[in-house]
Design a protein around this motif. Structure first.
Motif, PDB file in Angstrom:
ATOM      1  N   MET A   1       0.839  -1.196   0.000  1.00 51.74           N
ATOM      2  CA  MET A   1       0.000   0.000   0.000  1.00 51.74           C
ATOM      3  C   MET A   1       0.878   1.252   0.000  1.00 51.74           C
ATOM      4  SD  MET A   1      -3.048   0.880   2.716  1.00 51.74           S
ATOM      5  CE  MET A   1      -1.915   1.309   4.038  1.00 51.74           C
ATOM      6  N   PHE A   2       0.379   2.330  -0.588  1.00 52.65           N
ATOM      7  CA  PHE A   2       1.077   3.614  -0.517  1.00 52.65           C
ATOM      8  C   PHE A   2       0.055   4.730  -0.399  1.00 52.65           C
ATOM      9  CE2 PHE A   2       0.014   3.247  -4.955  1.00 52.65           C
ATOM     10  CZ  PHE A   2      -0.134   4.536  -5.419  1.00 52.65           C
ATOM     11  N   ASP A   3       0.549   5.908  -0.048  1.00 48.98           N
ATOM     12  CA  ASP A   3      -0.318   7.070   0.151  1.00 48.98           C
ATOM     13  C   ASP A   3      -0.409   7.853  -1.147  1.00 48.98           C
ATOM     14  OD1 ASP A   3      -1.706   9.254   0.960  1.00 48.98           O
ATOM     15  OD2 ASP A   3      -0.318   9.877   2.533  1.00 48.98           O
ATOM     16  N   GLY A   4      -1.558   7.797  -1.786  1.00 47.25           N
ATOM     17  CA  GLY A   4      -1.737   8.467  -3.064  1.00 47.25           C
ATOM     18  C   GLY A   4      -1.684   9.980  -2.997  1.00 47.25           C
ATOM     19  N   VAL A   5      -1.803  10.557  -1.794  1.00 45.68           N
ATOM     20  CA  VAL A   5      -1.748  12.009  -1.654  1.00 45.68           C
ATOM     21  C   VAL A   5      -0.415  12.547  -2.153  1.00 45.68           C
ATOM     22  CG1 VAL A   5      -1.682  13.888   0.045  1.00 45.68           C
ATOM     23  CG2 VAL A   5      -3.379  12.071   0.276  1.00 45.68           C
ATOM     24  N   SER A   6       0.620  11.737  -2.042  1.00 44.89           N
ATOM     25  CA  SER A   6       1.972  12.183  -2.389  1.00 44.89           C
ATOM     26  C   SER A   6       2.271  12.087  -3.879  1.00 44.89           C
ATOM     27  CB  SER A   6       3.005  11.354  -1.606  1.00 44.89           C
ATOM     28  OG  SER A   6       2.764  11.438  -0.222  1.00 44.89           O
ATOM     29  N   VAL A   7       1.363  11.548  -4.670  1.00 45.28           N
ATOM     30  CA  VAL A   7       1.602  11.358  -6.102  1.00 45.28           C
ATOM     31  C   VAL A   7       0.797  12.385  -6.891  1.00 45.28           C
ATOM     32  CG1 VAL A   7       1.493   9.759  -8.037  1.00 45.28           C
ATOM     33  CG2 VAL A   7       2.019   8.914  -5.741  1.00 45.28           C
ATOM     34  N   GLU A   8       1.486  13.119  -7.759  1.00 42.01           N
ATOM     35  CA  GLU A   8       0.881  14.220  -8.496  1.00 42.01           C
ATOM     36  C   GLU A   8      -0.316  13.759  -9.325  1.00 42.01           C
ATOM     37  OE1 GLU A   8       0.459  18.125  -9.329  1.00 42.01           O
ATOM     38  OE2 GLU A   8       2.178  17.360  -8.199  1.00 42.01           O
ATOM     39  N   GLY A   9      -1.467  14.363  -9.049  1.00 46.25           N
ATOM     40  CA  GLY A   9      -2.662  14.111  -9.848  1.00 46.25           C
ATOM     41  C   GLY A   9      -3.420  12.853  -9.510  1.00 46.25           C
ATOM     42  N   PHE A  10      -3.035  12.159  -8.430  1.00 43.55           N
ATOM     43  CA  PHE A  10      -3.647  10.853  -8.180  1.00 43.55           C
ATOM     44  C   PHE A  10      -4.948  10.906  -7.382  1.00 43.55           C
ATOM     45  CE2 PHE A  10      -1.115   6.704  -8.649  1.00 43.55           C
ATOM     46  CZ  PHE A  10      -0.834   7.010  -9.958  1.00 43.55           C
ATOM     47  N   VAL A  11      -5.022  11.747  -6.370  1.00 34.02           N
ATOM     48  CA  VAL A  11      -6.048  11.534  -5.356  1.00 34.02           C
ATOM     49  C   VAL A  11      -7.105  12.617  -5.347  1.00 34.02           C
ATOM     50  CG1 VAL A  11      -6.438  11.254  -2.878  1.00 34.02           C
ATOM     51  CG2 VAL A  11      -4.433  10.253  -3.937  1.00 34.02           C
ATOM     52  N   ARG A  12      -8.345  12.180  -5.294  1.00 35.27           N
ATOM     53  CA  ARG A  12      -9.451  13.091  -5.012  1.00 35.27           C
ATOM     54  C   ARG A  12      -9.585  13.211  -3.508  1.00 35.27           C
ATOM     55  NH1 ARG A  12     -11.772   9.876  -9.075  1.00 35.27           N
ATOM     56  NH2 ARG A  12     -12.897   8.671  -7.529  1.00 35.27           N
ATOM     57  N   SER A  13     -10.320  14.211  -3.063  1.00 33.71           N
ATOM     58  CA  SER A  13     -10.502  14.426  -1.631  1.00 33.71           C
ATOM     59  C   SER A  13     -11.051  13.168  -0.961  1.00 33.71           C
ATOM     60  CB  SER A  13     -11.477  15.590  -1.415  1.00 33.71           C
ATOM     61  OG  SER A  13     -11.727  15.784  -0.043  1.00 33.71           O
ATOM     62  N   GLY A  14     -10.397  12.766   0.113  1.00 33.24           N
ATOM     63  CA  GLY A  14     -10.864  11.609   0.874  1.00 33.24           C
ATOM     64  C   GLY A  14     -10.273  10.298   0.416  1.00 33.24           C
ATOM     65  N   GLU A  15      -9.544  10.297  -0.719  1.00 30.98           N
ATOM     66  CA  GLU A  15      -8.909   9.075  -1.192  1.00 30.98           C
ATOM     67  C   GLU A  15      -7.409   9.175  -0.952  1.00 30.98           C
ATOM     68  OE1 GLU A  15      -9.784   8.648  -5.315  1.00 30.98           O
ATOM     69  OE2 GLU A  15     -11.651   7.594  -4.970  1.00 30.98           O
ATOM     70  N   SER A  16      -6.828   8.206  -0.285  1.00 35.73           N
ATOM     71  CA  SER A  16      -5.381   8.234  -0.104  1.00 35.73           C
ATOM     72  C   SER A  16      -4.760   6.849  -0.163  1.00 35.73           C
ATOM     73  CB  SER A  16      -5.014   8.906   1.224  1.00 35.73           C
ATOM     74  OG  SER A  16      -5.576   8.194   2.309  1.00 35.73           O
ATOM     75  N   ASP A  17      -5.435   5.841   0.380  1.00 36.67           N
ATOM     76  CA  ASP A  17      -4.870   4.495   0.405  1.00 36.67           C
ATOM     77  C   ASP A  17      -4.968   3.843  -0.965  1.00 36.67           C
ATOM     78  OD1 ASP A  17      -4.314   4.809   3.041  1.00 36.67           O
ATOM     79  OD2 ASP A  17      -6.080   3.722   3.761  1.00 36.67           O
ATOM     80  N   MET A  18      -3.812   3.554  -1.549  1.00 37.22           N
ATOM     81  CA  MET A  18      -3.738   2.919  -2.860  1.00 37.22           C
ATOM     82  C   MET A  18      -2.928   1.626  -2.733  1.00 37.22           C
ATOM     83  SD  MET A  18      -5.111   5.041  -5.197  1.00 37.22           S
ATOM     84  CE  MET A  18      -5.710   6.719  -5.172  1.00 37.22           C
ATOM     85  N   TYR A  19      -3.215   0.673  -3.617  1.00 39.13           N
ATOM     86  CA  TYR A  19      -2.501  -0.604  -3.615  1.00 39.13           C
ATOM     87  C   TYR A  19      -1.816  -0.824  -4.957  1.00 39.13           C
ATOM     88  CZ  TYR A  19      -4.746  -1.892   0.774  1.00 39.13           C
ATOM     89  OH  TYR A  19      -5.142  -1.923   2.088  1.00 39.13           O
ATOM     90  N   LEU A  20      -0.645  -1.428  -4.900  1.00 39.17           N
ATOM     91  CA  LEU A  20       0.113  -1.755  -6.102  1.00 39.17           C
ATOM     92  C   LEU A  20      -0.050  -3.232  -6.427  1.00 39.17           C
ATOM     93  CD1 LEU A  20       3.399   0.254  -5.433  1.00 39.17           C
ATOM     94  CD2 LEU A  20       1.497   0.870  -6.938  1.00 39.17           C
ATOM     95  N   TYR A  21      -0.539  -3.512  -7.647  1.00 42.67           N
ATOM     96  CA  TYR A  21      -0.699  -4.888  -8.121  1.00 42.67           C
ATOM     97  C   TYR A  21       0.399  -5.150  -9.145  1.00 42.67           C
ATOM     98  CZ  TYR A  21      -5.405  -5.457  -6.067  1.00 42.67           C
ATOM     99  OH  TYR A  21      -6.466  -5.582  -5.206  1.00 42.67           O
ATOM    100  N   PRO A  22       1.453  -5.859  -8.777  1.00 40.96           N
ATOM    101  CA  PRO A  22       2.571  -6.060  -9.701  1.00 40.96           C
ATOM    102  C   PRO A  22       2.175  -6.850 -10.949  1.00 40.96           C
ATOM    103  CG  PRO A  22       3.200  -6.610  -7.443  1.00 40.96           C
ATOM    104  CD  PRO A  22       1.713  -6.459  -7.462  1.00 40.96           C
ATOM    105  N   ASP A  23       2.713  -6.429 -12.080  1.00 40.08           N
ATOM    106  CA  ASP A  23       2.602  -7.173 -13.334  1.00 40.08           C
ATOM    107  C   ASP A  23       3.783  -8.141 -13.366  1.00 40.08           C
ATOM    108  OD1 ASP A  23       2.707  -8.134 -15.917  1.00 40.08           O
ATOM    109  OD2 ASP A  23       2.396  -6.190 -16.871  1.00 40.08           O
ATOM    110  N   LEU A  24       3.513  -9.404 -13.117  1.00 40.92           N
ATOM    111  CA  LEU A  24       4.587 -10.388 -12.974  1.00 40.92           C
ATOM    112  C   LEU A  24       5.447 -10.485 -14.225  1.00 40.92           C
ATOM    113  CD1 LEU A  24       2.794 -13.325 -11.080  1.00 40.92           C
ATOM    114  CD2 LEU A  24       3.663 -11.160 -10.195  1.00 40.92           C
TER     115      LEU A  24
END
Length: 443
Positions: free
Chosen positions: A50-73
């Motif tokens: 998991m990572f905090d989407g607030v820190s990524v430019e253009g990623f998060v709308r208000s109230g959204e921050s928890d994002m998950y990374l699904y690796p492409d094997l």
């Protein structure tokens, strides 16, 4: 290469891999990653990173921050330029929301949607980009400059081409990562270079562009040079673009852009018409910075008019059809540059072409004359439409074409627009050295 979780666990152990980078990018194509130790690999492969989407430019709308990374094997590769003891590998990742749904603001997800639509229509696209870059010197303080000691030109060799060994090193590293390099050469301007790789499917090629840009910069620095993909770092010489070549195949691998008589198929012409109908609105994505429009000016090897030509020698057209025909028939889009987000740029180009195929659009009259030496006034007064001249004009064209928002989604559309408006405002309020030199002694 197709990998299972077990394959990756085995490779990590056998190759003594110490760290794995889980890579993604923001809406502007800037690479991001979370580095994990090999001990945390199982958690990552179970999509629990998991990572905090607030820190990524253009990623998060208000109230959204928890994002998950699904690796492409299948994207698992070892960085060959990193230390061989305690190696570093990477996997590209798709971004998911906290409720385990694909994140609408993930550029990789945008391209996936377009590719899935194409496949549902029996269209399989293969793409190869031609990314150009400059190799400049550092100053005595280790800061990059736009200076170079070389004066090489098109296809020159050493000693005129002082970047030959750098290109060689870049290619060897990329080939270790599975790149199939087709050619490389010195470009037209001093210190300008190009490395081309063979066509791959659209999703993989976007990942490869991201890797390519990182590899070029990293390896150039090892040679004491600064690599830049800036479209126009120096005035008075040709800039750097990233031409995008596209092949369309059916499910049996037959080229859909080729006709039986050796010319272009109806599908190819529909596709060209679709791209040209939306190219103005797409330019903000394919040519996303103020400096991009210093390249798109008359008199240099870059398109200005919205035209197409089946004559391979006519490089003044925005869309050119290279001379190879039959199974090799492809379409070359010449206006993009390598500062773009490759996922969004490729997604928009393909989606526009697909719309042309679906609606059976007719392309404009083919460009016969070569406009490479036409002045800006001559181009503007011609019957041909022209690309935006500035980032400001590109913003206006972007806003006027609803197709853009439909393709990339409202979240990315709005955040990209807000950022580019701010960038253009910053530039408009900036006093440049050109103005000082031109006006200070006059007024």
């Amino acid at each position: 290469m197709k990998y299972t979780k077990e394959d990756i666990f085995r490779i990590v152990e056998e190759e003594d891999i110490a760290f794995i980078r889980l890579q993604f990018c923001d809406i502007f194509g800037v690479p991001k990653n979370i580095a994990i130790a090999a001990s945390q690999l199982e958690s990552a492969l179970n999509n629990e990173c998991m990572f905090d989407g607030v820190s990524v430019e253009g990623f998060v709308r208000s109230g959204e921050s928890d994002m998950y990374l699904y690796p492409d094997l299948d994207s698992f590769e070892i960085y060959p330029w990193r230390p061989q003891s305690g190696k570093v590998a990477r996997m590209f990742c798709d971004v998911y929301t906290a409720d385990k749904k694909p994140f609408a603001g993930d550029p990789r997800n945008v391209l996936k949607r377009v590719v899935e639509k194409a496949k549902s229509l029996g269209l399989n696209f293969k793409i190869n980009p031609e990314a150009e870059f400059f190799l400049f010197d550092y100053d005595d303080d280790g800061q990059p400059t736009t200076r170079t000691k070389e004066n090489g030109g098109y296809f020159d060799v050493a000693p005129a081409d002082q970047g030959e060994n750098v290109r060689r090193d870049i290619i060897l590293n990329l080939e270790e990562m599975g790149f199939d390099i087709s050619s490389s050469h010195h470009e037209i301007a001093p210190a300008q270079h190009e490395i081309d790789f063979r066509p791959e499917n659209a999703e993989r090629i976007a990942d490869m562009i991201m890797t390519f840009r990182m590899a070029v910069k990293t390896i150039a620095k090892k040679h004491g040079l600064y690599a830049t993909f800036l479209p126009k770092p120096t005035e008075g010489i040709s800039g750097s673009g990233m031409h995008i070549n596209i092949i369309a195949e059916d499910e049996k691998g037959q080229n859909l852009f080729a006709s039986e008589n050796g010319g272009l198929s109806d599908t190819a012409q529909y596709f060209i018409a679709g791209v040209l109908s939306h190219v103005k609105g797409m330019t903000l994505i394919t040519n996303p910075i103020v400096n991009s429009y210093k390249r798109l000016v008359p008199g240099y090897d870059a398109p200005v008019n919205i035209t197409w030509s089946s004559a391979s020698a006519n490089r003044s057209a925005l869309i050119r059809v290279p001379s190879l025909r039959g199974q090799g028939t492809k379409i070359e889009i010449r206006n993009p540059d390598a500062t773009c987000n490759p996922y969004l740029a490729i997604a928009l180009i393909l989606a526009a072409g697909i719309e042309g195929v679906e609606k059976k659009l007719t392309p404009p009259t083919e460009l016969i004359e070569n406009l490479g030496h036409a002045s800006e006034d001559e181009l503007r007064s011609s019957t041909f439409e022209t690309l935006p001249r500035t980032l400001g004009e590109a913003i206006s064209a972007y806003e006027k074409d609803p197709f853009i928002k439909e393709t990339i989604g409202e979240s990315i559309y709005n955040k990209f627009l807000d950022a580019k408006r701010a960038e253009w405002q910053d530039f408009r309020s900036c006093v440049t050295q050109w103005e000082i030199k031109r006006y200070l002694n006059l007024f």
